[in-house]
Motif scaffolding. Structure first.
Motif, PDB file in Angstrom:
ATOM      1  N   ASP A 159      -4.362  -9.471  -4.601  1.00  0.00           N
ATOM      2  CA  ASP A 159      -5.021  -8.830  -5.731  1.00  0.00           C
ATOM      3  C   ASP A 159      -4.685  -9.566  -7.034  1.00  0.00           C
ATOM      4  O   ASP A 159      -3.538  -9.974  -7.248  1.00  0.00           O
ATOM      5  CB  ASP A 159      -4.572  -7.371  -5.810  1.00  0.00           C
ATOM      6  CG  ASP A 159      -5.378  -6.578  -6.800  1.00  0.00           C
ATOM      7  OD1 ASP A 159      -6.333  -5.919  -6.386  1.00  0.00           O
ATOM      8  OD2 ASP A 159      -5.040  -6.612  -8.001  1.00  0.00           O
ATOM      9  N   VAL A 206      -9.354  -2.509   0.226  1.00  0.00           N
ATOM     10  CA  VAL A 206      -8.014  -2.595  -0.360  1.00  0.00           C
ATOM     11  C   VAL A 206      -6.977  -2.349   0.726  1.00  0.00           C
ATOM     12  O   VAL A 206      -7.130  -1.466   1.576  1.00  0.00           O
ATOM     13  CB  VAL A 206      -7.841  -1.563  -1.489  1.00  0.00           C
ATOM     14  CG1 VAL A 206      -6.408  -1.605  -2.040  1.00  0.00           C
ATOM     15  CG2 VAL A 206      -8.841  -1.819  -2.608  1.00  0.00           C
ATOM     16  N   ARG A 259      -6.944  -7.585  -1.427  1.00  0.00           N
ATOM     17  CA  ARG A 259      -8.357  -7.274  -1.311  1.00  0.00           C
ATOM     18  C   ARG A 259      -8.836  -7.985  -0.048  1.00  0.00           C
ATOM     19  O   ARG A 259      -9.023  -9.208  -0.048  1.00  0.00           O
ATOM     20  CB  ARG A 259      -9.129  -7.772  -2.537  1.00  0.00           C
ATOM     21  CG  ARG A 259      -8.648  -7.159  -3.838  1.00  0.00           C
ATOM     22  CD  ARG A 259      -9.185  -5.757  -4.028  1.00  0.00           C
ATOM     23  NE  ARG A 259      -8.616  -5.111  -5.208  1.00  0.00           N
ATOM     24  CZ  ARG A 259      -9.017  -3.941  -5.677  1.00  0.00           C
ATOM     25  NH1 ARG A 259      -9.990  -3.299  -5.073  1.00  0.00           N
ATOM     26  NH2 ARG A 259      -8.450  -3.394  -6.741  1.00  0.00           N
TER      27      ARG A 259
END
Length: 268
Positions: A159, A206, A259
């Protein structure tokens, strides 16, 4: 020999353009197996759901998991009832893999899987596609897939907004001397350029990996391009210790945030 030297020189002078498949992908993880087994992240349930969505019942599927490593992704598919042929060229990785009744490890590469024509329903590449020679690999995937089959290319991308994850990435880039794999972990351009696959689409999920200090260090060292000794290594460890102390919760854990990108495509 001259050609090999020229390639090495080109790679050193222009690391941003270095094809990753020229950087010894078959053996570069041999000294990282223990850390890889312990500290590499898994993948979100929703990502596996999306990969299997719309296909036949999992018990009717045969998947080829290419660049399977120690079988993290292969076992996730096997847990759903899919029969998995895990293709992995690195013997140390294959030997370290935890057995699973539906997962069979075989020696092979993305370019030469040694599988039969139209023999699998699903080809998956988890955290590995950037190490493959892309066009020969995509041609091979098309060859082994049934007409009704599917290709899934998956990365856990760190991320870019989470504080700990961003600082971790900065420390790893510095320790690796900005290795090209750090900037090109997700390399999907060949998938869009190939004539072998169509209907390419991307889904993002996520995923969080909880780590203690040992795990945070082990996660970094599991990367094949991170040094295991010397000044850069010592600076990395110091930086990770400081980051951990700053970000750990009351349980002594930190969250690495990913991600997870899933690209799906069908044979042309």
């Amino acid at each position: 020999m001259v050609q090999f030297f020229n390639l090495q020189l080109m790679n050193q002078n222009h690391p941003e353009s270095t094809p990753l498949h020229t950087l010894n992908p078959l053996n570069r993880f041999s000294d990282r197996v223990e850390d890889y087994v312990k500290y590499r992240p898994s993948y979100p349930v929703a990502a596996i759901d999306k990969i299997l969505e719309g296909l036949a019942h999992p018990s009717q599927l045969v998947a080829a998991d290419i660049g399977a490593g120690t079988g993290i992704s292969s076992r996730l598919l096997g847990d759903r009832g899919v029969r998995v042929i895990a293709i992995e060229p690195n013997a140390a990785m294959r030997e370290a893999a935890e057995p699973h009744p539906l997962v069979e490890f075989r020696d092979g590469t993305a370019e030469f899987t040694n599988l039969s024509d139209a023999s699998v329903d699903l080809v998956t590449c988890f955290q590995a596609f950037h190490w493959f020679n892309p066009q020969p690999s995509l041609s091979e995937f098309r060859r082994i897939l049934k007409r009704s089959g599917r290709l899934a290319v998956v990365w856990n991308n760190r991320d870019k907004e989470d504080t700990l994850t961003v600082e971790y990435s900065r420390l790893v880039r510095a320790a690796s001397n900005h290795h090209p794999a750090e900037s090109r972990m997700q390399t999907v351009e060949p998938l869009f350029a190939t004539k072998h696959f169509v209907n390419i689409r991307e889904y993002t999920f996520v995923y969080k990996q909880q780590l203690n200090l040992t795990g945070l260090i082990g996660r970094a060292i599991s990367a094949s391009y991170v040094p295991r000794q010397g000044l850069a290594y010592e600076q990395l460890i110091s930086g990770l210790q400081e980051l951990y102390e700053r970000c750990c919760d009351e349980r002594g854990l930190v969250d690495m945030v990913y991600r997870t990108s899933v690209h799906l495509a069908e044979p042309a």
